[in-house]
Design an enzyme around this catalytic site. Structure first.
Site, PDB file in Angstrom:
ATOM      1  N   ASP A  13      34.848  49.261  30.628  1.00 13.06           N
ATOM      2  CA  ASP A  13      34.253  49.913  29.457  1.00 13.06           C
ATOM      3  C   ASP A  13      35.249  50.120  28.323  1.00 13.06           C
ATOM      4  O   ASP A  13      35.161  51.090  27.577  1.00 13.06           O
ATOM      5  CB  ASP A  13      33.618  51.271  29.849  1.00 13.06           C
ATOM      6  CG  ASP A  13      32.666  51.121  31.014  1.00 13.06           C
ATOM      7  OD1 ASP A  13      31.867  50.184  30.990  1.00 13.06           O
ATOM      8  OD2 ASP A  13      32.754  51.921  31.973  1.00 13.06           O
ATOM      9  N   LYS A  16      35.552  45.644  25.359  1.00 12.14           N
ATOM     10  CA  LYS A  16      36.029  44.258  25.262  1.00 12.14           C
ATOM     11  C   LYS A  16      35.068  43.389  24.449  1.00 12.14           C
ATOM     12  O   LYS A  16      35.481  42.454  23.789  1.00 12.14           O
ATOM     13  CB  LYS A  16      36.155  43.641  26.673  1.00 12.14           C
ATOM     14  CG  LYS A  16      37.176  44.332  27.548  1.00 12.14           C
ATOM     15  CD  LYS A  16      37.189  43.750  28.943  1.00 12.14           C
ATOM     16  CE  LYS A  16      36.010  44.092  29.789  1.00 12.14           C
ATOM     17  NZ  LYS A  16      35.836  45.511  30.137  1.00 12.14           N
ATOM     18  N   GLY A  40      28.668  46.028  31.400  1.00 11.07           N
ATOM     19  CA  GLY A  40      27.852  46.454  30.273  1.00 11.07           C
ATOM     20  C   GLY A  40      28.632  46.222  29.003  1.00 11.07           C
ATOM     21  O   GLY A  40      29.647  46.869  28.787  1.00 11.07           O
ATOM     22  N   HIS A  41      28.222  45.248  28.229  1.00 15.04           N
ATOM     23  CA  HIS A  41      28.933  44.957  26.988  1.00 15.04           C
ATOM     24  C   HIS A  41      28.036  45.274  25.805  1.00 15.04           C
ATOM     25  O   HIS A  41      26.931  44.758  25.711  1.00 15.04           O
ATOM     26  CB  HIS A  41      29.352  43.482  26.949  1.00 15.04           C
ATOM     27  CG  HIS A  41      30.423  43.149  27.947  1.00 15.04           C
ATOM     28  ND1 HIS A  41      30.571  41.911  28.493  1.00 15.04           N
ATOM     29  CD2 HIS A  41      31.375  43.921  28.494  1.00 15.04           C
ATOM     30  CE1 HIS A  41      31.589  41.936  29.339  1.00 15.04           C
ATOM     31  NE2 HIS A  41      32.096  43.146  29.360  1.00 15.04           N
ATOM     32  N   GLN A 223      34.436  44.213  33.630  1.00 18.54           N
ATOM     33  CA  GLN A 223      35.124  45.370  34.236  1.00 18.54           C
ATOM     34  C   GLN A 223      36.579  45.459  33.734  1.00 18.54           C
ATOM     35  O   GLN A 223      36.919  44.797  32.764  1.00 18.54           O
ATOM     36  CB  GLN A 223      35.084  45.316  35.769  1.00 18.54           C
ATOM     37  CG  GLN A 223      33.706  45.545  36.368  1.00 18.54           C
ATOM     38  CD  GLN A 223      32.868  44.281  36.462  1.00 18.54           C
ATOM     39  OE1 GLN A 223      33.346  43.262  36.907  1.00 18.54           O
ATOM     40  NE2 GLN A 223      31.630  44.360  36.065  1.00 18.54           N
TER      41      GLN A 223
HETATM   42  P1  IMP Z   1      30.135  47.442  41.637  1.00 20.14           P
HETATM   43  O1  IMP Z   1      30.839  46.511  40.701  1.00 20.14           O
HETATM   44  O2  IMP Z   1      28.708  47.708  41.231  1.00 20.14           O
HETATM   45  O3  IMP Z   1      30.267  47.040  43.065  1.00 20.14           O
HETATM   46  O4  IMP Z   1      30.851  48.879  41.531  1.00 20.14           O
HETATM   47  C1  IMP Z   1      32.188  49.085  41.978  1.00 20.14           C
HETATM   48  C2  IMP Z   1      32.920  50.047  41.070  1.00 20.14           C
HETATM   49  O5  IMP Z   1      33.164  49.419  39.827  1.00 20.14           O
HETATM   50  C3  IMP Z   1      32.147  51.328  40.734  1.00 20.14           C
HETATM   51  O6  IMP Z   1      33.062  52.390  40.579  1.00 20.14           O
HETATM   52  C4  IMP Z   1      31.495  51.014  39.419  1.00 20.14           C
HETATM   53  O7  IMP Z   1      31.195  52.172  38.664  1.00 20.14           O
HETATM   54  C5  IMP Z   1      32.605  50.195  38.766  1.00 20.14           C
HETATM   55  N1  IMP Z   1      32.105  49.250  37.756  1.00 20.14           N
HETATM   56  C6  IMP Z   1      31.415  48.126  37.969  1.00 20.14           C
HETATM   57  N2  IMP Z   1      31.152  47.509  36.810  1.00 20.14           N
HETATM   58  C7  IMP Z   1      31.701  48.259  35.844  1.00 20.14           C
HETATM   59  C8  IMP Z   1      31.813  48.125  34.415  1.00 20.14           C
HETATM   60  O8  IMP Z   1      31.352  47.161  33.795  1.00 20.14           O
HETATM   61  N3  IMP Z   1      32.477  49.120  33.782  1.00 20.14           N
HETATM   62  C9  IMP Z   1      33.036  50.165  34.431  1.00 20.14           C
HETATM   63  N4  IMP Z   1      32.979  50.317  35.746  1.00 20.14           N
HETATM   64  C10 IMP Z   1      32.319  49.376  36.445  1.00 20.14           C
END
Ligand code: IMP
Length: 427
Positions: A13, A16, A40-41, A223
């Site tokens: 977040d 980017k 989430g972009h 991420q």
């Molecule tokens: P997953 O990617 O859904 O398996 O989640 C694993 C961890 O990564 C969790 O703590 C999510 O909140 C975090 N996470 C996954 N995608 C994002 C993102 O795009 N931004 C911030 N945190 C993320």
């Protein structure tokens, strides 16, 4: 030919999407190489806000060829939804400007169910089936690739093998878990496959051809590097290589083609989900953490969850900058700090009475680290209209200079608001 990677250096977040959007003018091809619809972009262009989860944000630029690489996990329903939403917003999306790797893995509804019924909550995952899909990819016997969607008999045979095993696991996890029918699922996904067919390609070959044609590639990480499955705060991470380490494996383009790595950081730190966060501001509903959350609109794009907020952690960013081979920094959301009297930066931790400046990527050690802070004065001015470094108040410039000093890299871009124009290019 020069290729660039835009990578987040915190827990995701970092905004980017805005940097990718700014850099598209100098590139021809944009590549997503990791993650799935968990990202989430948000990009604001000409007053319109676009929210993308799976498609590369670079697709918003009409001249760009967008590629979803083999390292991504693809939910066909979400893919088609995003294509539809963009088309409805007047963005031309078709096989001419969007391709998906036939080697990428498919997220099925049983992955989402497995995550919800399984260990997702302990990590605070996004509930998008990301972890279970990557687990199946590595397990091999239960993984199904995008290319297999185009072979009806093979897909049916594979789902008839996989689904009964999934049903057993789901039932064991919870008596109330959803159970799936292999043939019904196959029929449904063959429908999605028809719609996806024009987009599915051997993207590695396409990218290598682009390099031979002297095209510039822009890699867009999803991420942040602290969520990298190998190098992040394991096990509180995502299931892919979200640092630049994923570029090669997730696209098939050797990392030596990267000539520019832009590390994106927020002027503070946020995190969603569980896991240690040494500089977190846990100071209640009237505290600074909540103030930053409100001003920075720090709620997840995908899940809407409030993000945990805290001070800038230079120990963590020094680590991820080194890990990613970062050349330069983009500092985002500087405007969010405009209302604070005093700011803090964490240049070191204290662990068992010792000062620590090397980031322990072991989550259990990190949990025991206490931040050591230095204090800087706030600028108490809205910097949203600043367009060059000289427009920033002295205290804001001092803050950025201290980040440069602590991380040891130049800052080339400062963002002072969501719009494209609210950007300072530093020479
Ligand atoms: P997953 O990617 O859904 O398996 O989640 C694993 C961890 O990564 C969790 O703590 C999510 O909140 C975090 N996470 C996954 N995608 C994002 C993102 O795009 N931004 C911030 N945190 C993320």
């Amino acid at each position: 030919m020069a290729s660039t990677c835009v990578v987040g250096l915190q827990w995701g977040d970092e905004a980017k999407g805005k940097i990718v959007d700014l850099l598209t003018a100098d590139h021809h091809v944009v590549v997503r190489y990791n993650g799935g619809a968990n990202a989430g972009h948000t990009v604001v262009r000409d007053g319109k806000t676009y929210k993308l989860s799976l498609l590369p944000t670079g697709i918003l630029s009409p001249h760009m060829q967008a590629v979803i690489g083999n390292g991504v996990v693809v939910n066909p329903v979400r893919f088609l939804e995003e294509v539809g939403t963009l088309r409805a917003a007047g963005i031309a999306v078709g096989a001419h400007n969007l391709v998906v790797s036939d080697h990428a893995h498919v997220i099925f509804p049983y992955h989402v169910e497995e995550e919800i019924r399984g260990a997702g909550a302990a990590i605070g995952t996004t509930g998008r089936g990301i972890g279970p899909c990557y687990a199946d990819k590595v397990a091999r016997s239960t993984g199904i690739r995008v290319g297999e969607l185009l072979h009806p008999d093979r897909l049916r045979e594979r789902l008839r093998q996989v689904v009964p095993r999934k049903n057993l696991i789901l039932h064991a996890l919870s008596a109330s878990a959803k159970i799936f029918d292999a043939d019904a699922l196959c029929d449904e996904y063959l429908g999605h496959a028809q719609a996806m067919r024009p987009f599915i390609k051997d993207t590695m070959r396409l990218l290598h051809q682009a390099l031979r044609d002297n095209k510039r590639l822009l890699f867009e990480a999803a991420q942040g590097s602290l969520l990298d499955v190998d190098h992040g705060t394991y096990p509180f991470v995502t299931s892919s290589n979200s640092s630049t380490a994923g570029v090669w494996s997730g696209s098939g383009v050797p990392a030596r083609h990267l000539t520019r790595v832009v590390g994106v950081i927020k002027a503070y730190t946020t995190r969603v989900g569980q896991g240690p966060f040494p500089t977190e501001l846990n100071d209640g509903p009237d505290g600074l953490g909540e103030k930053i959350r409100k001003t920075g609109r720090e709620y997840g794009t995908v899940t809407g969850r409030p993000r945990r907020c805290g001070w800038f952690d230079a120990v963590a960013v020094r680590y991820t900058a080194a890990l990613g081979g970062v050349d330069e920094l983009a500092v985002m959301l500087l405007d969010v700090l405009g209302d604070l009297d005093e700011l803090r930066i964490c240049p070191a931790y204290e662990l068992d009475g010792e000062r620590v400046t090397d980031f322990p990527a072991d989550a259990y050690l990190l949990e025991r680290c206490q931040p050591v802070y230095e204090s800087l004065s706030g600028w108490k001015v809205d910097v949203g209209d600043a367009r060059k470094p000289g427009d920033l108040p002295g205290a804001a410039r001092k803050y950025v200079d201290r980040l440069i000093e602590l991380i040891g890299l130049p800052v080339t871009i400062i963002s002072v608001g969501p719009d494209r124009e609210q950007t300072i290019l530093c020479s």
